[in-house]
Scaffold this motif. Structure first.
Motif, PDB file in Angstrom:
ATOM      1  N   PHE A 467       0.829  -1.204   0.000  1.00 49.14           N
ATOM      2  CA  PHE A 467       0.000   0.000   0.000  1.00 49.14           C
ATOM      3  C   PHE A 467       0.866   1.258   0.000  1.00 49.14           C
ATOM      4  CE2 PHE A 467      -3.772  -2.301   2.164  1.00 49.14           C
ATOM      5  CZ  PHE A 467      -4.369  -2.549   0.930  1.00 49.14           C
ATOM      6  N   GLN A 468       1.888   1.269   0.851  1.00 45.70           N
ATOM      7  CA  GLN A 468       2.745   2.449   0.965  1.00 45.70           C
ATOM      8  C   GLN A 468       3.565   2.662  -0.308  1.00 45.70           C
ATOM      9  OE1 GLN A 468       5.418   2.379   4.317  1.00 45.70           O
ATOM     10  NE2 GLN A 468       6.591   4.124   3.603  1.00 45.70           N
ATOM     11  N   GLN A 469       4.266   1.617  -0.741  1.00 40.36           N
ATOM     12  CA  GLN A 469       5.152   1.750  -1.891  1.00 40.36           C
ATOM     13  C   GLN A 469       4.362   1.914  -3.195  1.00 40.36           C
ATOM     14  OE1 GLN A 469       8.502   2.045  -1.660  1.00 40.36           O
ATOM     15  NE2 GLN A 469       8.113   2.045   0.554  1.00 40.36           N
ATOM     16  N   GLY A 470       3.241   1.204  -3.312  1.00 47.92           N
ATOM     17  CA  GLY A 470       2.433   1.322  -4.524  1.00 47.92           C
ATOM     18  C   GLY A 470       1.866   2.709  -4.704  1.00 47.92           C
ATOM     19  N   GLN A 471       1.344   3.292  -3.621  1.00 46.61           N
ATOM     20  CA  GLN A 471       0.818   4.657  -3.712  1.00 46.61           C
ATOM     21  C   GLN A 471       1.925   5.646  -4.054  1.00 46.61           C
ATOM     22  OE1 GLN A 471      -2.639   5.785  -0.891  1.00 46.61           O
ATOM     23  NE2 GLN A 471      -1.435   4.299   0.272  1.00 46.61           N
ATOM     24  N   GLU A 472       3.089   5.422  -3.458  1.00 46.66           N
ATOM     25  CA  GLU A 472       4.215   6.317  -3.724  1.00 46.66           C
ATOM     26  C   GLU A 472       4.620   6.248  -5.191  1.00 46.66           C
ATOM     27  OE1 GLU A 472       8.760   5.932  -2.542  1.00 46.66           O
ATOM     28  OE2 GLU A 472       7.551   6.480  -0.773  1.00 46.66           O
ATOM     29  N   MET A 473       4.688   5.027  -5.742  1.00 47.31           N
ATOM     30  CA  MET A 473       5.074   4.873  -7.144  1.00 47.31           C
ATOM     31  C   MET A 473       4.031   5.479  -8.080  1.00 47.31           C
ATOM     32  SD  MET A 473       6.892   1.094  -7.431  1.00 47.31           S
ATOM     33  CE  MET A 473       5.581   0.170  -6.618  1.00 47.31           C
ATOM     34  N   LEU A 474       2.766   5.238  -7.803  1.00 53.64           N
ATOM     35  CA  LEU A 474       1.718   5.778  -8.665  1.00 53.64           C
ATOM     36  C   LEU A 474       1.634   7.295  -8.567  1.00 53.64           C
ATOM     37  CD1 LEU A 474      -1.087   3.105  -8.163  1.00 53.64           C
ATOM     38  CD2 LEU A 474       0.366   3.431 -10.166  1.00 53.64           C
ATOM     39  N   ASP A 475       1.899   7.825  -7.384  1.00 51.12           N
ATOM     40  CA  ASP A 475       1.928   9.283  -7.219  1.00 51.12           C
ATOM     41  C   ASP A 475       3.053   9.888  -8.044  1.00 51.12           C
ATOM     42  OD1 ASP A 475       1.072  11.779  -5.740  1.00 51.12           O
ATOM     43  OD2 ASP A 475       3.160  11.655  -5.089  1.00 51.12           O
ATOM     44  N   VAL A 476       4.222   9.262  -7.987  1.00 56.04           N
ATOM     45  CA  VAL A 476       5.350   9.713  -8.812  1.00 56.04           C
ATOM     46  C   VAL A 476       4.979   9.680 -10.292  1.00 56.04           C
ATOM     47  CG1 VAL A 476       7.637   8.978  -9.638  1.00 56.04           C
ATOM     48  CG2 VAL A 476       7.186   9.148  -7.180  1.00 56.04           C
ATOM     49  N   ALA A 477       4.167   8.670 -10.682  1.00 53.11           N
ATOM     50  CA  ALA A 477       3.787   8.510 -12.087  1.00 53.11           C
ATOM     51  C   ALA A 477       2.688   9.471 -12.520  1.00 53.11           C
ATOM     52  CB  ALA A 477       3.342   7.078 -12.331  1.00 53.11           C
ATOM     53  N   GLY A 478       2.125  10.232 -11.568  1.00 47.95           N
ATOM     54  CA  GLY A 478       1.099  11.200 -11.915  1.00 47.95           C
ATOM     55  C   GLY A 478      -0.320  10.697 -11.770  1.00 47.95           C
ATOM     56  N   VAL A 479      -0.495   9.569 -11.122  1.00 47.68           N
ATOM     57  CA  VAL A 479      -1.847   9.030 -10.923  1.00 47.68           C
ATOM     58  C   VAL A 479      -2.502   9.754  -9.747  1.00 47.68           C
ATOM     59  CG1 VAL A 479      -3.207   6.953 -10.496  1.00 47.68           C
ATOM     60  CG2 VAL A 479      -1.100   6.806 -11.839  1.00 47.68           C
ATOM     61  N   LYS A 480      -3.740  10.177  -9.936  1.00 49.26           N
ATOM     62  CA  LYS A 480      -4.451  10.953  -8.918  1.00 49.26           C
ATOM     63  C   LYS A 480      -5.570  10.117  -8.281  1.00 49.26           C
ATOM     64  CE  LYS A 480      -2.103  14.584 -10.270  1.00 49.26           C
ATOM     65  NZ  LYS A 480      -0.991  15.146  -9.440  1.00 49.26           N
ATOM     66  N   ASN A 481      -6.159  10.707  -7.226  1.00 49.99           N
ATOM     67  CA  ASN A 481      -7.321  10.109  -6.546  1.00 49.99           C
ATOM     68  C   ASN A 481      -7.062   8.668  -6.124  1.00 49.99           C
ATOM     69  OD1 ASN A 481      -8.931  12.502  -7.123  1.00 49.99           O
ATOM     70  ND2 ASN A 481      -9.041  11.748  -9.231  1.00 49.99           N
ATOM     71  N   LEU A 482      -5.917   8.460  -5.500  1.00 53.33           N
ATOM     72  CA  LEU A 482      -5.517   7.103  -5.113  1.00 53.33           C
ATOM     73  C   LEU A 482      -6.394   6.570  -3.994  1.00 53.33           C
ATOM     74  CD1 LEU A 482      -1.641   7.541  -5.229  1.00 53.33           C
ATOM     75  CD2 LEU A 482      -3.085   6.339  -6.892  1.00 53.33           C
ATOM     76  N   ASN A 483      -6.722   5.298  -4.119  1.00 54.00           N
ATOM     77  CA  ASN A 483      -7.558   4.649  -3.119  1.00 54.00           C
ATOM     78  C   ASN A 483      -7.056   3.232  -2.908  1.00 54.00           C
ATOM     79  OD1 ASN A 483     -10.091   4.448  -1.457  1.00 54.00           O
ATOM     80  ND2 ASN A 483     -10.525   2.840  -2.946  1.00 54.00           N
ATOM     81  N   ILE A 484      -6.872   2.847  -1.637  1.00 55.33           N
ATOM     82  CA  ILE A 484      -6.409   1.495  -1.346  1.00 55.33           C
ATOM     83  C   ILE A 484      -7.600   0.634  -0.938  1.00 55.33           C
ATOM     84  CG2 ILE A 484      -4.115   2.275  -0.670  1.00 55.33           C
ATOM     85  CD1 ILE A 484      -4.918   1.762   2.260  1.00 55.33           C
ATOM     86  N   SER A 485      -7.471  -0.667  -1.219  1.00 54.76           N
ATOM     87  CA  SER A 485      -8.547  -1.598  -0.906  1.00 54.76           C
ATOM     88  C   SER A 485      -7.962  -2.933  -0.485  1.00 54.76           C
ATOM     89  CB  SER A 485      -9.456  -1.786  -2.128  1.00 54.76           C
ATOM     90  OG  SER A 485     -10.436  -2.773  -1.880  1.00 54.76           O
ATOM     91  N   ASP A 486      -8.443  -3.458   0.623  1.00 54.21           N
ATOM     92  CA  ASP A 486      -8.081  -4.798   1.076  1.00 54.21           C
ATOM     93  C   ASP A 486      -9.193  -5.741   0.638  1.00 54.21           C
ATOM     94  OD1 ASP A 486      -7.703  -7.199   2.512  1.00 54.21           O
ATOM     95  OD2 ASP A 486      -6.653  -6.151   4.125  1.00 54.21           O
TER      96      ASP A 486
END
Length: 564
Positions: A467-486
């Motif tokens: 969750f932490q690393q994936g959001q960080e990578m997608l944020d770097v890539a310019g992806v917005k409105n990130l949402n995590i789901s278990d």
């Protein structure tokens, strides 16, 4: 007088991905081979009843009716259990088992097994995966290394047909590839931005068992180019993806050495105390409920991970009262699976004048970058990250989805959505096990399997890191409105369960040797998911194929020498 109809050179239990490969290799090497499968017969093309159907031909629009869901609460959780493919699944009532801990056991119901239903993603293990248990001190040491299996990866890749790029990544080795599928414009942008920021996180196109450009060997199998229909779960009449039905079983049949016996549940493997080896199997006919015995010189057990455990545990004798080859008491223990708990979604602005063609059967992947070369985190091992970008149509329509306005909306594209999921390695634990019930039996008189397999603290730590690393990578890539789901899904729904009959160096701590041969019953080989010592972060089927071809080569050589 010997009944020749019941005697073979080799018996293969199961006809899925590994069983199909065992059949092909044994038949090609001249052995009269019997393949047993608990499911109904299913022949390539003619037994794919929904393959050419249009959406409007399905009574429920492709959705599963409520009655089928109510009758199959486990099978219906699978993402391809739909109106067009539910006939390929074993009904829940035909496979009762006892869930000591919640476990979703997904099983197929035809010759070819789950090779008609698998997700077809194929990555090699690396040297770090085979070295990981010994290096980090969990499970037991693998009895093989990457160099032992690498030639067999190439062997099965060439025949099966695997698409991918030569990426030169140590942690996910290259293979014998057909041309790769292409990333779309947003995925390429994400790839570029992540790789600019993280030098240790290559983003590669997925590798999958689809024929992007058939070779002669695939044409000889009667297969043709993948049509990118995304209807694979119906059975592919083009043979565009690898399955036992389209590839290995017909190839084995061409030798004239193959006999397939469907509707045959293997109750147990027969062991002769005086000969000190297995002599055959006992089956139960699923239609008549009658028992029958078949005999052979060597036996390959490829029933699928938990079914193989069930068969071996039920194969008792004076010599092996606790299951075939089970002097160590470890049969059924150290079961593991893949951790699919984490998903991240978001949106990508721009690129509204861009689209893509076809329904690509794979996604980009970020190979595991956690604890690859050494232990670096507070959890063991790591995860691969799959992601994709796409645009939906008609999602903004408000109202009943019928009529002209709704149809017009389907030509209107929404913006780009991005989704990323984890595929994490779980750590084999003795407490994660399966065993036989002492009193409850299935409809065929076989003791029911008890599943006691669950998540551990390590799995939740791995999920949180994703969750932490994936959001960080997608944020770097310019992806917005990130949402995590278990997903909160039960183990088993990943359909990557492994272990219970693990390979190892020592008969005291493992069941199989480096040739997938039972330490204590030399003419029995196990090459499905139950043989795995650890799980890696890759999709496992390619490794099953390679281990199977390697084991057959050894078994036949030893048999011809008179050693089996």
């Amino acid at each position: 007088m010997m009944n020749k109809e019941n005697h073979f050179d080799a018996i293969v239990i199961g006809s899925g991905i590994s069983g199909g490969w065992a059949a092909k290799e044994l038949c090609e090497k001249g052995l009269k081979t019997l393949v047993l499968d608990r499911g109904k017969d299913a022949r390539h093309i003619q037994d794919y009843p929904t393959a050419y159907m249009d959406p409007w031909q399905f009574k429920h629009g492709g959705q599963v009716e409520q009655q089928a869901k109510d009758e199959n609460p486990i099978a219906s959780k699978c993402y391809v259990y739909r109106e067009d493919a539910k006939h390929f699944f074993l009904p829940d009532a035909a496979q009762p088992y006892i869930q000591e801990k919640p476990f979703d056991w997904i099983r197929a119901d035809q010759v070819g097994g789950k090779s008609l239903l698998w997700a077809r993603q194929t990555q090699r293990w690396s040297k770090y995966d085979f070295e990981g248990p010994a290096r980090d001190g969990f499970a037991v040491d693998w009895p093989i290394r990457y160099d032992d299996i690498a030639p067999w990866y190439s062997y099965v890749e060439h025949f099966a047909g695997i698409s991918g790029n030569k990426d030169g990544i140590d942690a996910m080795p290259d293979g014998d590839f057909l041309p790769a599928w292409e990333m779309n414009v947003v995925e390429k942008a994400i790839q570029q931005r992540i790789q600019q920021q993280y030098k240790d996180r290559p983003v590669i196109q997925g590798r999958c068992a689809h024929l992007t450009q058939p070779r002669q060997i695939h044409i000889d199998q009667g297969r043709s180019q993948c049509q990118a229909r995304s209807l694979c779960h119906r059975g592919c009449p083009f043979g565009g993806y690898f399955s036992s039905n389209a590839s290995t079983l017909p190839w084995a049949a061409k030798t004239g050495k193959l006999t397939i016996r469907p509707q045959a549940i293997v109750e147990s493997i027969l062991y002769d105390d005086s000969l000190q080896k297995a002599i055959g199997v006992r089956i139960v006919d699923t239609i008549t409920k009658a028992s029958q015995e078949f005999f052979a010189k060597i036996i390959f057990v490829n029933a699928s991970a938990l079914a193989t455990n069930q068969i071996l545990l039920n194969s008792t004798s004076d010599r092996f009262p606790n299951g075939l080859g089970n002097d160590s008491g470890l049969l059924g223990k150290y079961v593991a699976f893949h951790n699919y708990l984490g998903t991240i979604t978001g949106t990508m602005e721009g690129y509204e004048d861009k689209y893509y063609y076809g329904r690509r059967p794979t996604q980009p992947i970020i190979p595991n970058f956690r604890n690859v070369h050494r232990q670096e985190t507070d959890f063991l091992r790591g995860y691969a990250s799959f992601f994709g970008a796409s645009r939906s149509r008609g999602g903004a329509f408000e109202g009943v989805p019928v009529g002209g306005d709704y149809k017009d909306s389907l030509s209107e594209l929404e913006g780009w959505g991005v989704s990323m999921m984890m595929q994490g390695e779980t750590i084999p634990k003795e407490s994660n096990h399966v065993r036989l019930s002492a009193d409850k039996k299935d409809p065929y008189g076989i003791p029911q399997l008890i599943t006691a397999v669950g998540y551990e603290e390590n799995d939740y730590k791995s999920r949180d890191d994703f969750f932490q690393q994936g959001q960080e990578m997608l944020d770097v890539a310019g992806v917005k409105n990130l949402n995590i789901s278990d997903s909160n899904q039960n183990p088993g729904l990943d359909i990557h369960e492994m272990g219970g009959v693990r390979m190892g160096l020592d008969p005291k701590t493992s069941l199989l040797n480096k040739w997938n041969q039972l330490h204590l019953v030399k003419n029995v080989f196990v090459t499905d998911g139950s043989c795995m010592t650890s799980t890696g972060t890759q999709n496992p089927s390619l490794t099953y194929m390679a281990l199977t071809a390697r084991a057959v080569d050894y078994a036949v050589t030893e048999m011809k020498k008179g050693s089996l």
